[in-house]
Design an enzyme around this catalytic site. Structure first.
Site, PDB file in Angstrom:
ATOM      1  N   CYS A   1       8.032  10.602  -8.452  1.00 29.80           N
ATOM      2  CA  CYS A   1       8.165   9.566  -7.936  1.00 29.80           C
ATOM      3  C   CYS A   1       9.817   9.876  -7.823  1.00 29.80           C
ATOM      4  O   CYS A   1      10.281  11.275  -8.338  1.00 29.80           O
ATOM      5  CB  CYS A   1       8.896   8.709  -9.254  1.00 29.80           C
ATOM      6  SG  CYS A   1       7.397   7.754  -9.875  1.00 29.80           S
TER       7      CYS A   1
ATOM      8  N   HIS B   1       5.743  13.126 -13.447  1.00 28.11           N
ATOM      9  CA  HIS B   1       7.031  12.401 -13.259  1.00 28.11           C
ATOM     10  C   HIS B   1       8.204  13.212 -12.235  1.00 28.11           C
ATOM     11  O   HIS B   1       8.063  14.248 -12.724  1.00 28.11           O
ATOM     12  CB  HIS B   1       6.954  12.104 -14.417  1.00 28.11           C
ATOM     13  CG  HIS B   1       5.519  10.563 -15.152  1.00 28.11           C
ATOM     14  ND1 HIS B   1       5.814   9.346 -14.482  1.00 28.11           N
ATOM     15  CD2 HIS B   1       4.992  11.486 -16.470  1.00 28.11           C
ATOM     16  CE1 HIS B   1       4.730   9.179 -15.300  1.00 28.11           C
ATOM     17  NE2 HIS B   1       4.106   9.983 -15.845  1.00 28.11           N
TER      18      HIS B   1
END
Length: 468
Positions: free
Chosen positions: A207, A165
């Protein structure tokens, strides 16, 4: 007469020396091109690799699966374990939720990618400090783990692959502080100044991963980068439960779209003839083909390196049967992809659906799902309140969400950025993986001149009860 004899003798010696030299050079070049020695390129340099899965917990299965798969590609390419450094929490293979104990797969066909993977930095040793110092080759600054570092020289090439992430300006790590873009770029700059590599290639799955390099990575350092997403969008998970091609035994996504795209491409092609640019085009097309559920793969740094063959960075390998290539070609045209921020929701919903009706297991799973959704609403509303309080009802939302133009870093003052994040943690608690999507808000506050004391006063009122 003596002069003539001397000339004949000289010619014979010269011929023998030339033939001997030719034989040695021919053997040397053949040795270099041998797949079993492919971590030695034509400059007598070594290929080093740093593989990083920056998450933990079973719902993040896909990140460790990605890293394990990449290791198998490098090993097949001829790299030695002493030149591959693996950062992986290692809580997936033998997790009680794993239906195939001791095994990790990265695609629906179920080929094991876990066996043989080095355990260099696992558990609590998986930290930003260890990662950055391992890249620098500073063994004295490492805490725990095997102590393995990139002990590279001026003719060596380095391949770095990160999967986890992220958020605007950061890459997540499971222990301690996250990796801030400025700190990562600073590490690369130091490595360049040390003169301990020839070229470097970095692949990043996260991301907003473009925000780590956009406006920050200078050209001229012989570093080529691709990222799964641009500075302002999510990347995507793939091979998730619910797709017809995914085994019903799995409750979580098996891979990430950008990651399996470059790795399955590497499985199917000859790394000696495929270039970084040609792989970028393949990955870019596959990652974006989902339309509204695909991200934009980006390039940063020295794009002139994109003409280099992949073999300079992942070793020399030809197409193989490690992955069922025919099935992969079919799968990626039919599966649905999931926003990274929604992957854990998919996992929690699967736990509810698969638990027996009326059981305590289902009630607990439903409770966890509802708590997670509630937490997300709290996070979103908190940042909306912060924006309105600082910039007014009309401009609050806009100021919090504003994305800078391409080529500009997300924030000018990184110390301010870190301080405001720390202030939030003090008053509101640790940002969750989902909450890190709002990191851009802190950058925009700094760019607008918001001071730490100002935010602290506001948060002491907004976050009366901490949540994490």
């Amino acid at each position: 007469m003596m002069a003539l004899c001397f000339l004949v003798l000289f010619a014979l010696v010269f011929t023998q020396h030339s033939e001997s030299r030719l034989t040695q050079e021919t053997f040397k070049n053949a040795f270099k091109n041998s797949p079993s020695n492919s971590n030695v390129d034509n400059d007598d340099g070594t290929i080093w690799a740093v593989l990083v899965a920056g998450s933990k917990h079973y719902e993040n299965y896909r990140h460790q699966a990605d890293i394990c798969h990449s290791y198998q590609i490098l090993k097949r390419g001829g790299l030695s374990d002493e030149n591959i450094i693996v950062f992986m929490y290692d809580d997936i293979a033998y997790n009680q939720q794993n239906p195939r104990q001791g095994t990790i797969i990265n695609n629906p066909d179920g080929q094991d990618v876990y066996q043989g993977v080095p355990k260099d930095y696992t558990g609590e040793n998986l930290t930003a400090n260890n990662l950055l110092n391992a890249i620098l080759g500073d063994k004295t600054a490492i805490t725990g783990g095997t102590g393995k570092v990139v002990n590279s020289g001026p003719n060596d090439r380095i391949f770095i692959y990160y999967a986890d992430h992220g958020g605007p300006g950061i890459l997540s790590m499971p222990n301690g502080d996250d990796i801030y873009a400025q700190d990562f770029i600073s590490t690369l700059e130091k490595k360049y100044q040390m003169g301990t590599y020839k070229t470097m290639v970095i692949y990043v799955e996260a991301c907003e991963s473009g925000s780590i390099f956009d406006g920050l990575l200078s050209n001229g350092m012989n570093i080529y980068v691709t990222t799964a997403a641009n500075p302002s969008e999510s990347s995507y998970a793939t091979y998730c439960p619910g797709d017809s091609v995914i085994s019903s035994e799995f409750q979580t996504c098996l891979g990430d779209l950008y990651s399996v795209s470059w790795m399955e491409d590497s499985d199917m092609r000859d790394s000696r003839s495929e270039t970084l640019e040609s792989q970028y085009q393949v990955v870019k097309e596959r990652t974006a083909e989902g339309g509204s559920v695909g991200s934009h793969v980006m390039q940063y740094g020295d794009n002139e390196l994109s003409g280099d063959p992949l073999s300079l960075y992942i070793g020399s390998s030809s197409p193989n049967s490690f992955i069922n290539n025919q099935n992969n070609a079919t799968h990626h045209n039919t599966i649905s992809n999931v926003d990274q921020h929604e992957a854990d929701i998919v996992y929690l919903k699967q736990k509810v659906l698969r638990a027996p009706k009326g059981s305590m297991e289902r009630k607990e799973a439903q409770k966890k799902l509802e708590a997670t959704l509630t937490h997300r609403d709290q996070i979103d509303s908190t940042f909306q309140m912060i924006g309105k309080a600082l910039f007014g009802d009309d401009k609050g939302h806009e100021m919090i969400k504003t994305v800078r133009s391409a080529g500009k870093p997300i924030v000018d003052d990184w110390d301010c950025f870190k301080n405001l994040v720390g202030t939030y943690k003090t008053h509101c608690g640790q940002l969750s993986t989902y909450g890190k999507k709002h990191m851009r808000a802190f950058a925009n506050m700094c760019n607008a001149g918001v001071q730490q004391a100002q935010l602290a006063k506001l948060l002491s009122q907004v976050c009366v009860n901490k949540f994490n």
